[in-house]
Write a protein that holds these residues in place. Structure first.
Motif, PDB file in Angstrom:
ATOM      1  N   LEU B 142       0.842  -1.206   0.000  1.00 32.11           N
ATOM      2  CA  LEU B 142       0.000   0.000   0.000  1.00 32.11           C
ATOM      3  C   LEU B 142       0.875   1.252   0.000  1.00 32.11           C
ATOM      4  CD1 LEU B 142      -3.002   1.066   0.361  1.00 32.11           C
ATOM      5  CD2 LEU B 142      -2.439   1.259   2.803  1.00 32.11           C
ATOM      6  N   GLU B 146      -0.247   8.039  -0.508  1.00 34.24           N
ATOM      7  CA  GLU B 146      -1.460   8.108  -1.333  1.00 34.24           C
ATOM      8  C   GLU B 146      -2.696   7.782  -0.498  1.00 34.24           C
ATOM      9  OE1 GLU B 146      -2.350   4.936  -4.469  1.00 34.24           O
ATOM     10  OE2 GLU B 146      -2.179   6.735  -5.710  1.00 34.24           O
ATOM     11  N   ALA B 147      -2.611   6.748   0.316  1.00 35.36           N
ATOM     12  CA  ALA B 147      -3.763   6.364   1.138  1.00 35.36           C
ATOM     13  C   ALA B 147      -4.126   7.487   2.106  1.00 35.36           C
ATOM     14  CB  ALA B 147      -3.453   5.070   1.894  1.00 35.36           C
ATOM     15  N   GLU B 149      -3.704  10.740   1.654  1.00 37.42           N
ATOM     16  CA  GLU B 149      -4.386  11.809   0.904  1.00 37.42           C
ATOM     17  C   GLU B 149      -5.835  11.418   0.609  1.00 37.42           C
ATOM     18  OE1 GLU B 149      -3.413  14.790  -0.091  1.00 37.42           O
ATOM     19  OE2 GLU B 149      -1.269  14.740   0.372  1.00 37.42           O
ATOM     20  N   VAL B 150      -6.047  10.151   0.267  1.00 37.90           N
ATOM     21  CA  VAL B 150      -7.409   9.718  -0.054  1.00 37.90           C
ATOM     22  C   VAL B 150      -8.284   9.733   1.206  1.00 37.90           C
ATOM     23  CG1 VAL B 150      -8.829   7.761  -0.801  1.00 37.90           C
ATOM     24  CG2 VAL B 150      -6.794   8.412  -2.107  1.00 37.90           C
ATOM     25  N   ALA B 154     -11.354  12.170   1.244  1.00 39.79           N
ATOM     26  CA  ALA B 154     -12.686  11.570   1.240  1.00 39.79           C
ATOM     27  C   ALA B 154     -13.455  11.972   2.502  1.00 39.79           C
ATOM     28  CB  ALA B 154     -12.585  10.046   1.135  1.00 39.79           C
ATOM     29  N   SER B 177     -20.400   4.635   5.959  1.00 42.09           N
ATOM     30  CA  SER B 177     -20.448   4.204   4.555  1.00 42.09           C
ATOM     31  C   SER B 177     -19.066   4.312   3.915  1.00 42.09           C
ATOM     32  CB  SER B 177     -21.416   5.096   3.760  1.00 42.09           C
ATOM     33  OG  SER B 177     -22.713   5.011   4.278  1.00 42.09           O
ATOM     34  N   LEU B 178     -18.407   5.442   4.156  1.00 42.07           N
ATOM     35  CA  LEU B 178     -17.081   5.634   3.560  1.00 42.07           C
ATOM     36  C   LEU B 178     -16.133   4.530   3.991  1.00 42.07           C
ATOM     37  CD1 LEU B 178     -14.961   7.308   2.007  1.00 42.07           C
ATOM     38  CD2 LEU B 178     -14.520   8.523   4.155  1.00 42.07           C
ATOM     39  N   ARG B 180     -16.771   1.516   5.129  1.00 39.48           N
ATOM     40  CA  ARG B 180     -17.133   0.203   4.573  1.00 39.48           C
ATOM     41  C   ARG B 180     -16.586   0.042   3.168  1.00 39.48           C
ATOM     42  NH1 ARG B 180     -21.465   0.676   7.808  1.00 39.48           N
ATOM     43  NH2 ARG B 180     -22.714   2.009   6.442  1.00 39.48           N
ATOM     44  N   LEU B 181     -16.644   1.121   2.371  1.00 40.96           N
ATOM     45  CA  LEU B 181     -16.188   1.012   0.991  1.00 40.96           C
ATOM     46  C   LEU B 181     -14.684   1.183   0.840  1.00 40.96           C
ATOM     47  CD1 LEU B 181     -19.316   1.449   0.365  1.00 40.96           C
ATOM     48  CD2 LEU B 181     -18.449   2.143  -1.872  1.00 40.96           C
ATOM     49  N   LEU B 182     -14.072   1.931   1.756  1.00 38.31           N
ATOM     50  CA  LEU B 182     -12.660   2.266   1.579  1.00 38.31           C
ATOM     51  C   LEU B 182     -11.725   1.213   2.170  1.00 38.31           C
ATOM     52  CD1 LEU B 182     -11.231   4.641   0.263  1.00 38.31           C
ATOM     53  CD2 LEU B 182     -11.244   5.825   2.470  1.00 38.31           C
ATOM     54  N   PRO B 184     -11.613  -2.113   2.232  1.00 28.17           N
ATOM     55  CA  PRO B 184     -11.097  -3.228   1.424  1.00 28.17           C
ATOM     56  C   PRO B 184      -9.929  -2.823   0.530  1.00 28.17           C
ATOM     57  CG  PRO B 184     -13.498  -3.216   1.403  1.00 28.17           C
ATOM     58  CD  PRO B 184     -13.072  -1.931   2.066  1.00 28.17           C
ATOM     59  N   GLY B 185      -9.791  -1.540   0.225  1.00 26.76           N
ATOM     60  CA  GLY B 185      -8.684  -1.087  -0.623  1.00 26.76           C
ATOM     61  C   GLY B 185      -7.418  -0.803   0.145  1.00 26.76           C
ATOM     62  N   LEU B 186      -7.489  -0.850   1.474  1.00 30.20           N
ATOM     63  CA  LEU B 186      -6.253  -0.550   2.209  1.00 30.20           C
ATOM     64  C   LEU B 186      -5.954  -1.489   3.373  1.00 30.20           C
ATOM     65  CD1 LEU B 186      -7.177   1.324   4.920  1.00 30.20           C
ATOM     66  CD2 LEU B 186      -7.419   3.055   3.170  1.00 30.20           C
TER      67      LEU B 186
END
Lengths: 218, 218
Positions: B142, B146-147, B149-150, B154, B177-178, B180-182, B184-186
Motif C-alpha cells: 500500500l 497516497e492512502a 491523501e485519499v 474523502a 459508509s465511507l 465500509r467502501l474504503l 477493502p482497498g487498504l
C-alpha cells in the motif's frame, strides 16, 4: 442579428461573466455590478434574462448537468471512472462548471434548488451503478445507494483538496488514487485489473501533414 | 481577576465570537464589527490579541489540531477510524472547529498558513497508517502517502456532503459508509471484520436508580 440570436448571446455572456465572478468571490461577495461590467451589458438586459442573482446561480447549475454526459462503454464501472475523469478535465478548463461546483460546496446565503448539482451527479452515478450491478460488475450485496453517496462525496473531497493544494492541477492524479483505493470495496475483484484508472486518451490528433520530402542529394 | 487570567478569557471570547461569525458568513464576509459585538469586547482588546482577521483565522486552526487527539488503540486502523468519528462528533458540536474547517475548505481571500488543517490531519493519519503497516494491518505494498491523501480528502468530501444535505446531522452515517467502501482497498482482509465502523461507545451512562419495587399484591 436576429432578435432571438441576440438574446441567446447576451444570456450566455451574462452566464460566463457571472461564472467568473462567482468562481472568484463566491456567491455572497459577488456583485451584480461586477457581473455587468464583465459582461458589457446593461442592467436592463441582465434583469430581462435573470430576475436575481439566485436565478443566475440556478442557471449555472444547468452547466453541471451538461458536464455529466458520458462516453459510452460496455463496462459500466469503466463508464463511471471515465465520467469522473472527463468531469475533472472540464473543471480544470470551464469557469462555468467551476462556478457551479463552488456554489454547491460553499455555505452561502443562497438556498440550493431542489435539483442541485449533487442530486444530478447522484442520479447519473446511481443509474450507471445499477447497470454495473446487473452486469455482475459489482460486489454481491453492494448497497448501491450507499456506494453512490460515497463516490459523489469522495469525488467532491478530492476536488476540494486538489483546489486547495494545487488549484486543481493535480486533480487527475488524486482521482486515480481515489479509484485505486475505492474500487476493491465495490467492484467484482475480477473486474478491477481490467479498468483503466487514468484520463480517457485524447481523441486521436489528426495526422500532421507529411513534411515535404527533402530533395534528394545526389 | 488577575490580569493574565483576564487576558486568556478575552482571547477565548474573541475566538468563540469569531468562530461563530466565520462559520455563519465565511472569511470574506465576516466583519470585525460583528465579531466585536458578539464578544462584547472593545476594538482595543481585539487588536491587543490579534493584529488582523487573518491572525484570528490562524489561531482557529489551532483548534483543528486539538480535535485530532485520539483514543489509544492497539489496532492502528481502528485508531484512525475512531479518530474520524471523534472528529465528526466534535464538528457537530464545536463552532470553533467548524469555523476552522469552513476556512480550510473555502476559496477566500485568506491565504492559508503553511501548517493548515489539512497538513495537520495528513500528518496524524500518515503516522498512524505507518504504524498500522508495521503491524501488518494494511495491504502489502500500500502506498501510505497516497492512502493518507485519499482518507483525508474523502473525509472532507463526506463532511461537505453531510453539511449540504443535513447540516451535518448524518455525518456519522456517511462516515460509516465511507469506511465500509474504503477499507477493502487498504486493510489486510483479515482485519476488516474486526474493525468497528461506528462512533466510539459513549462513556457508560450511570446506572439509573432502581425503581422502587412494586408492593407485592397478595
Amino acid at each position: 442579428m436576429a432578435k432571438q440570436e441576440r438574446g441567446t448571446r447576451s444570456r450566455r455572456a451574462i452566464l460566463e461573466a457571472a461564472a467568473e465572478v462567482f468562481d472568484l468571490r463566491g456567491f455572497d461577495a459577488a456583485s451584480t455590478n461586477e457581473i455587468l461590467s464583465r459582461s458589457g451589458l446593461t442592467r436592463g438586459a441582465l434583469y430581462h434574462h435573470f430576475p436575481s442573482k439566485e436565478a443566475i446561480a440556478v442557471a449555472l447549475f444547468e452547466a453541471h448537468r451538461e458536464g455529466l454526459t458520458l462516453p459510452p462503454h460496455t463496462s459500466k464501472l469503466q463508464a463511471i471512472v471515465d465520467l469522473s475523469f472527463a468531469f475533472a478535465a472540464r473543471l480544470q478548463t470551464d469557469p462555468v462548471l467551476r462556478a457551479s461546483v463552488r456554489l454547491a460546496v460553499e455555505q452561502t446565503s443562497f438556498t440550493r434548488p431542489a435539483n442541485s448539482p449533487y442530486d444530478q451527479s447522484n442520479a447519473v452515478i446511481r443509474q450507471l451503478l445499477g447497470e454495473a450491478a446487473t452486469q455482475g460488475e459489482t460486489l454481491p450485496g453492494l448497497d448501491l445507494d450507499e456506494a453512490t453517496e460515497v463516490i459523489v462525496g469522495a469525488f467532491t473531497g478530492m476536488q476540494v483538496m486538489s483546489q486547495v493544494h494545487s488549484n486543481r492541477a493535480d486533480l487527475q492524479q488524486r482521482l486515480g488514487s481515489l479509484w485505486r483505493l475505492l474500487l476493491p470495496g465495490l467492484a467484482n475483484p475480477g473486474m478491477i485489473c481490467n479498468l483503466r484508472l487514468t484520463p480517457l486518451p485524447e481523441a486521436a490528433a489528426p495526422e500532421p501533414e507529411p513534411a515535404p520530402e527533402a530533395p534528394a542529394v545526389d
